[in-house]
Motif scaffolding. Sequence first.
Motif, PDB file in Angstrom:
ATOM      1  N   TYR A  98       0.825  -1.213   0.000  1.00 14.45           N
ATOM      2  CA  TYR A  98       0.000   0.000   0.000  1.00 14.45           C
ATOM      3  C   TYR A  98       0.856   1.259   0.000  1.00 14.45           C
ATOM      4  O   TYR A  98       0.514   2.245  -0.648  1.00 14.45           O
ATOM      5  N   PHE A 107       2.062   1.569  -3.608  1.00 18.08           N
ATOM      6  CA  PHE A 107       1.010   2.014  -4.524  1.00 18.08           C
ATOM      7  C   PHE A 107       0.627   3.465  -4.274  1.00 18.08           C
ATOM      8  O   PHE A 107       0.049   4.122  -5.143  1.00 18.08           O
ATOM      9  N   PHE A 139      -5.291  -5.108  -7.724  1.00 19.03           N
ATOM     10  CA  PHE A 139      -4.041  -5.308  -8.460  1.00 19.03           C
ATOM     11  C   PHE A 139      -3.981  -6.727  -9.010  1.00 19.03           C
ATOM     12  O   PHE A 139      -3.625  -6.940 -10.172  1.00 19.03           O
ATOM     13  N   LEU A 162       1.491   0.239 -11.674  1.00 21.30           N
ATOM     14  CA  LEU A 162       1.445  -0.608 -10.487  1.00 21.30           C
ATOM     15  C   LEU A 162       2.550  -1.657 -10.500  1.00 21.30           C
ATOM     16  O   LEU A 162       3.175  -1.922  -9.466  1.00 21.30           O
ATOM     17  N   ARG A 171       5.826  -0.102  -9.491  1.00 20.56           N
ATOM     18  CA  ARG A 171       5.850   0.121  -8.043  1.00 20.56           C
ATOM     19  C   ARG A 171       5.915  -1.200  -7.279  1.00 20.56           C
ATOM     20  O   ARG A 171       6.585  -1.305  -6.250  1.00 20.56           O
TER      21      ARG A 171
END
Length: 145
Positions: free
Chosen positions: A30, A33, A43, A111, A114
Amino acid sequence: MATRLDLSYLEGTIGYAIRRAQLSVTEDIYRAFGRLDVTTAQFSVLAVVADNPGCSQAELATALGVERPRMVPLIDRLERRGLVLRVAPARDRRVRQIELTRDGQRMLRTLKRRFATHQRRMLGRLGEARAEAVLAILWRLAGRR
């Protein structure tokens, strides 16, 4: 002043250790993201749909180990954000196939970048050799290998 509780019994159990590790990993995801407002479940859906375009909601639920009724609001949220589309194939209008939109593809690329940073951070905690062993052990516990 808070008293430190004795957790020695729980700390000696596989389930508790896995749960605490899961919490740590999830918190880090988290943070990775950031403000993209995407859950780990969302995701996972985006990643699986990217690799399996046109899969059904039911297939997604089964593959991800999510109860079918819980998959509907998950897809609803992604659809409202313009990240996925539900498509009814002509041969069976009861089925809804899921496809990523262009925005969904862009979001997933971001995403994944990351997530890769997160993954490197987690692997760094273990070291490369241990990471492979931990993954193998976890999959064995899951009954998949």
